[in-house]
Design a protein around this motif. Structure first.
Motif, PDB file in Angstrom:
ATOM      1  N   ASN A 126       0.829  -1.201   0.000  1.00 41.07           N
ATOM      2  CA  ASN A 126       0.000   0.000   0.000  1.00 41.07           C
ATOM      3  C   ASN A 126       0.864   1.252   0.000  1.00 41.07           C
ATOM      4  O   ASN A 126       2.031   1.234   0.413  1.00 41.07           O
ATOM      5  CB  ASN A 126      -0.890   0.039   1.245  1.00 41.07           C
ATOM      6  CG  ASN A 126      -1.832  -1.137   1.335  1.00 41.07           C
ATOM      7  OD1 ASN A 126      -2.170  -1.751   0.325  1.00 41.07           O
ATOM      8  ND2 ASN A 126      -2.252  -1.464   2.542  1.00 41.07           N
TER       9      ASN A 126
ATOM     10  N   PHE B 122     -11.096   9.822  12.403  1.00 43.62           N
ATOM     11  CA  PHE B 122     -10.758   8.654  11.588  1.00 43.62           C
ATOM     12  C   PHE B 122     -11.967   7.735  11.468  1.00 43.62           C
ATOM     13  O   PHE B 122     -12.636   7.405  12.439  1.00 43.62           O
ATOM     14  CB  PHE B 122      -9.545   7.903  12.145  1.00 43.62           C
ATOM     15  CG  PHE B 122      -9.626   7.487  13.585  1.00 43.62           C
ATOM     16  CD1 PHE B 122     -10.019   6.201  13.927  1.00 43.62           C
ATOM     17  CD2 PHE B 122      -9.281   8.371  14.598  1.00 43.62           C
ATOM     18  CE1 PHE B 122     -10.068   5.808  15.253  1.00 43.62           C
ATOM     19  CE2 PHE B 122      -9.325   7.985  15.928  1.00 43.62           C
ATOM     20  CZ  PHE B 122      -9.726   6.701  16.257  1.00 43.62           C
ATOM     21  N   ASP B 123     -12.244   7.386  10.218  1.00 47.46           N
ATOM     22  CA  ASP B 123     -13.376   6.525   9.868  1.00 47.46           C
ATOM     23  C   ASP B 123     -14.648   7.000  10.578  1.00 47.46           C
ATOM     24  O   ASP B 123     -14.974   8.174  10.530  1.00 47.46           O
ATOM     25  CB  ASP B 123     -13.039   5.067  10.161  1.00 47.46           C
ATOM     26  CG  ASP B 123     -11.912   4.545   9.264  1.00 47.46           C
ATOM     27  OD1 ASP B 123     -11.633   5.202   8.237  1.00 47.46           O
ATOM     28  OD2 ASP B 123     -11.312   3.514   9.585  1.00 47.46           O
TER      29      ASP B 123
ATOM     30  N   LYS C  11      -5.835  -3.520   4.974  1.00 49.91           N
ATOM     31  CA  LYS C  11      -6.949  -2.714   4.473  1.00 49.91           C
ATOM     32  C   LYS C  11      -7.034  -1.353   5.156  1.00 49.91           C
ATOM     33  O   LYS C  11      -7.924  -0.558   4.855  1.00 49.91           O
ATOM     34  CB  LYS C  11      -8.269  -3.468   4.682  1.00 49.91           C
ATOM     35  CG  LYS C  11      -8.366  -4.777   3.908  1.00 49.91           C
ATOM     36  CD  LYS C  11      -8.392  -4.529   2.412  1.00 49.91           C
ATOM     37  CE  LYS C  11      -8.569  -5.824   1.639  1.00 49.91           C
ATOM     38  NZ  LYS C  11      -8.575  -5.589   0.163  1.00 49.91           N
ATOM     39  N   THR C  12      -6.108  -1.090   6.089  1.00 55.09           N
ATOM     40  CA  THR C  12      -6.134   0.164   6.844  1.00 55.09           C
ATOM     41  C   THR C  12      -4.720   0.652   7.117  1.00 55.09           C
ATOM     42  O   THR C  12      -3.748  -0.099   7.008  1.00 55.09           O
ATOM     43  CB  THR C  12      -6.837  -0.022   8.204  1.00 55.09           C
ATOM     44  OG1 THR C  12      -6.146  -1.044   8.948  1.00 55.09           O
ATOM     45  CG2 THR C  12      -8.295  -0.408   8.029  1.00 55.09           C
TER      46      THR C  12
ATOM     47  N   THR D 137      -4.322   1.882  17.078  1.00 51.19           N
ATOM     48  CA  THR D 137      -5.518   1.399  16.409  1.00 51.19           C
ATOM     49  C   THR D 137      -5.264   1.384  14.906  1.00 51.19           C
ATOM     50  O   THR D 137      -4.106   1.365  14.463  1.00 51.19           O
ATOM     51  CB  THR D 137      -6.738   2.280  16.783  1.00 51.19           C
ATOM     52  OG1 THR D 137      -7.909   1.723  16.208  1.00 51.19           O
ATOM     53  CG2 THR D 137      -6.557   3.712  16.343  1.00 51.19           C
ATOM     54  N   SER D 138      -6.321   1.389  14.110  1.00 46.82           N
ATOM     55  CA  SER D 138      -6.175   1.394  12.657  1.00 46.82           C
ATOM     56  C   SER D 138      -7.332   2.163  12.042  1.00 46.82           C
ATOM     57  O   SER D 138      -8.394   2.316  12.655  1.00 46.82           O
ATOM     58  CB  SER D 138      -6.133  -0.034  12.108  1.00 46.82           C
ATOM     59  OG  SER D 138      -7.332  -0.725  12.423  1.00 46.82           O
ATOM     60  N   ALA D 139      -7.124   2.664  10.825  1.00 47.14           N
ATOM     61  CA  ALA D 139      -8.160   3.428  10.136  1.00 47.14           C
ATOM     62  C   ALA D 139      -7.814   3.522   8.658  1.00 47.14           C
ATOM     63  O   ALA D 139      -6.645   3.428   8.275  1.00 47.14           O
ATOM     64  CB  ALA D 139      -8.288   4.828  10.730  1.00 47.14           C
ATOM     65  N   LYS D 140      -8.830   3.731   7.839  1.00 49.22           N
ATOM     66  CA  LYS D 140      -8.619   3.833   6.396  1.00 49.22           C
ATOM     67  C   LYS D 140      -8.566   5.282   5.928  1.00 49.22           C
ATOM     68  O   LYS D 140      -7.801   5.627   5.035  1.00 49.22           O
ATOM     69  CB  LYS D 140      -9.728   3.088   5.654  1.00 49.22           C
ATOM     70  CG  LYS D 140      -9.451   2.912   4.171  1.00 49.22           C
ATOM     71  CD  LYS D 140     -10.329   1.845   3.558  1.00 49.22           C
ATOM     72  CE  LYS D 140      -9.894   1.531   2.132  1.00 49.22           C
ATOM     73  NZ  LYS D 140     -10.672   0.404   1.563  1.00 49.22           N
TER      74      LYS D 140
ATOM     75  N   GLU E 253      -5.247   9.335   2.714  1.00 46.42           N
ATOM     76  CA  GLU E 253      -5.994   8.321   1.979  1.00 46.42           C
ATOM     77  C   GLU E 253      -5.106   7.103   1.743  1.00 46.42           C
ATOM     78  O   GLU E 253      -3.924   7.246   1.406  1.00 46.42           O
ATOM     79  CB  GLU E 253      -6.453   8.860   0.627  1.00 46.42           C
ATOM     80  CG  GLU E 253      -7.396  10.038   0.691  1.00 46.42           C
ATOM     81  CD  GLU E 253      -7.747  10.527  -0.701  1.00 46.42           C
ATOM     82  OE1 GLU E 253      -7.912   9.682  -1.609  1.00 46.42           O
ATOM     83  OE2 GLU E 253      -7.829  11.753  -0.889  1.00 46.42           O
ATOM     84  N   LEU E 254      -5.675   5.919   1.881  1.00 50.36           N
ATOM     85  CA  LEU E 254      -4.951   4.674   1.649  1.00 50.36           C
ATOM     86  C   LEU E 254      -5.118   4.238   0.199  1.00 50.36           C
ATOM     87  O   LEU E 254      -6.239   4.131  -0.302  1.00 50.36           O
ATOM     88  CB  LEU E 254      -5.474   3.580   2.583  1.00 50.36           C
ATOM     89  CG  LEU E 254      -4.697   2.261   2.570  1.00 50.36           C
ATOM     90  CD1 LEU E 254      -3.319   2.445   3.202  1.00 50.36           C
ATOM     91  CD2 LEU E 254      -5.478   1.173   3.310  1.00 50.36           C
TER      92      LEU E 254
ATOM     93  N   GLU F 223      -4.455   1.114  -1.919  1.00 53.81           N
ATOM     94  CA  GLU F 223      -4.171  -0.295  -1.652  1.00 53.81           C
ATOM     95  C   GLU F 223      -3.409  -0.978  -2.789  1.00 53.81           C
ATOM     96  O   GLU F 223      -3.835  -0.951  -3.943  1.00 53.81           O
ATOM     97  CB  GLU F 223      -5.473  -1.051  -1.384  1.00 53.81           C
ATOM     98  CG  GLU F 223      -6.183  -0.629  -0.110  1.00 53.81           C
ATOM     99  CD  GLU F 223      -7.405  -1.479   0.184  1.00 53.81           C
ATOM    100  OE1 GLU F 223      -7.325  -2.713   0.001  1.00 53.81           O
ATOM    101  OE2 GLU F 223      -8.441  -0.918   0.579  1.00 53.81           O
TER     102      GLU F 223
END
Length: 312
Positions: free
Chosen positions: A131, A196-197, A232-233, A268-271, A301-302, A304
Motif C-alpha cells: 500500500n 478517523f473513519d 486494508k487500513t 488502532t487502525s483506520a482507512k 488516503e490509503l 491499496e
C-alpha cells in the motif's frame, strides 16, 4: 534517456551525509558486472529524484532502482505517481539499494544492505505489492499540495523533530532518537482534532500522531507496530500530551512492539484519517518518511496495493 531491459539506477550522491557518492563509485564496478547494460543517473538537488523517475517512466522504463535512503526512496515513488497515477503505478517494478542513514523501509521487508547479498536478492527476489498513503496538506504559502508516503507519517512532536534535524549537518541513524530527547523541554503540544473513519473525533493536546504503512521510522523506532503493508487500513498511533518523566521512563518501548502499553497511548487502525488544528494553522505540522512537508489541515488516503516492488 533510452529504455533499458536491465534496471535503471537513480543515485543520490548526497545520501548518508555524502557517503552515497563514495559508495556508488565502488558499487558501480560490481553492479556493471551483475547488470550489463544497466542505466544510471545522478540527482543534483532535493526533489531531483522525483523528476528523474517521472521522466524515465514517461519514456517507458519499467525497472527502476533508487540508490539512497528513505528520502530518495520516497522521492522516486512520488515520481512514479506523478507520471502514472495510482491506477498504473504497478507497471513499474521498483527496488531500493539502501545507502541512507536510517533505511527504515527496508527493515519491514527484510531487504539486505550489503551489496553482495543485495545483488543476490535482486536476481532471485519476486514481485510483491504494498500500500501507499496519499497526504493532502498545505505548503508554507498556504497552497494545497499532496504527497505519497510509503512508510510512516508523523505529526506534532515527530514533525517538529524532523524539521529540527533537517538543519543538522550530522546524518546518521542516531540523530533522530537523540533529538527526540533534546527538544522535549522546549516543545509545547498543539491542540488538534483527530478524525478517523466512523470513530468519534478526538480533541486533545497531542504529543504525537503517527500513521503507518510499514512498521519502522526514525532509525528503527516502532511507533506503529500494528502496521501491515498489505492491510486494508493504516496503522494509527496517537498520544496526548505526555509528561517528560513518562516519556523517559518508557523510551525503550519506542524500539519494541510495546508502545501501546505507555499510559495514554492508543494504537488502532483506520482507512481515512483527518487532522485539523484548533487554533493557528501552524500548530499542525506534518512529516512523511523523515521529510518535513508542511501544515494542516491534513487528510490521509490509503492506496491499496499500488506499489509493485521486488521482495524477498
Amino acid at each position: 534517456m533510452p529504455e533499458f531491459a536491465s534496471p535503471y539506477f537513480i543515485v543520490n550522491p548526497a545520501a548518508a551525509n555524502g557517503r552515497g557518492a563514495r559508495n556508488w563509485k565502488e558499487y558501480r564496478k560490481r553492479l556493471l558486472v551483475a547488470f550489463p547494460g544497466m542505466g544510471e543517473c545522478m540527482t543534483e538537488y532535493p526533489g531531483h529524484a522525483s523528476q528523474l523517475a517521472s521522466e524515465l517512466v514517461k519514456q517507458g522504463v519499467r525497472k527502476i532502482i533508487a540508490v539512497g535512503g528513505d528520502g530518495t526512496h520516497q522521492e522516486v515513488i512520488n515520481g512514479f505517481y506523478e507520471a502514472l497515477g495510482a491506477a498504473r503505478l504497478h507497471e513499474v517494478l521498483y527496488a531500493l539499494l539502501p545507502l541512507g542513514s536510517g533505511n527504515d523501509w527496508i527493515r519491514t521487508h527484510g531487504i539486505p544492505r550489503k551489496l553482495a547479498a543485495w545483488i543476490d536478492y535482486y536476481k532471485n527476489g519476486s514481485p510483491q505489492r504494498q500500500n501507499l498513503g496519499l497526504i493532502h496538506y498545505q505548503n508554507s504559502k498556504g497552497q494545497a499540495e499532496q504527497r505519497i508516503f510509503t512508510n510512516v507519517a508523523g505529526m506534532a512532536y515527530d514533525a517538529y523533530v524532523v524539521e529540527q534535524s533537517a538543519n543538522s549537518k550530522l546524518k546518521n541513524r542516531w540523530l533522530y532518537p537523540l533529538l527526540t530527547v533534546a527538544y522535549l523541554r522546549q516543545y509545547r503540544p498543539p491542540k488538534l482534532e483527530l478524525r478517523f473513519d466512523d470513530a468519534a473525533p478526538v480533541r486533545s493536546r497531542f504529543h504525537t500522531i503517527n500513521i503507518g504503512i510499514c512498521r519502522y521510522n526514525g532509525g528503527g523506532m516502532r511507533l506503529v507496530p500494528q502496521a501491515d503493508p498489505n492491510g486494508k487500513t493504516f496503522a494509527l498511533t496517537y498520544a496526548p500530551a505526555l509528561s517528560i518523566p513518562t516519556i523517559l521512563a518508557n523510551g525503550w518501548r519506542f524500539y519494541t512492539d510495546t508502545i501501546g502499553r505507555v499510559p495514554g497511548v492508543v494504537c488502532t487502525s483506520a482507512k481515512l484519517i483527518e487532522v485539523t488544528a484548533i487554533g493557528a494553522k501552524t500548530d499542525l505540522v506534518v512529516e512523511a518518511d523523515g521529510e518535513w512537508l508542511g501544515y494542516g489541515p491534513l487528510r490521509f488516503e490509503l492506496l491499496e496495493g499500488v506499489l509493485r516492488f521486488l521482495g524477498i
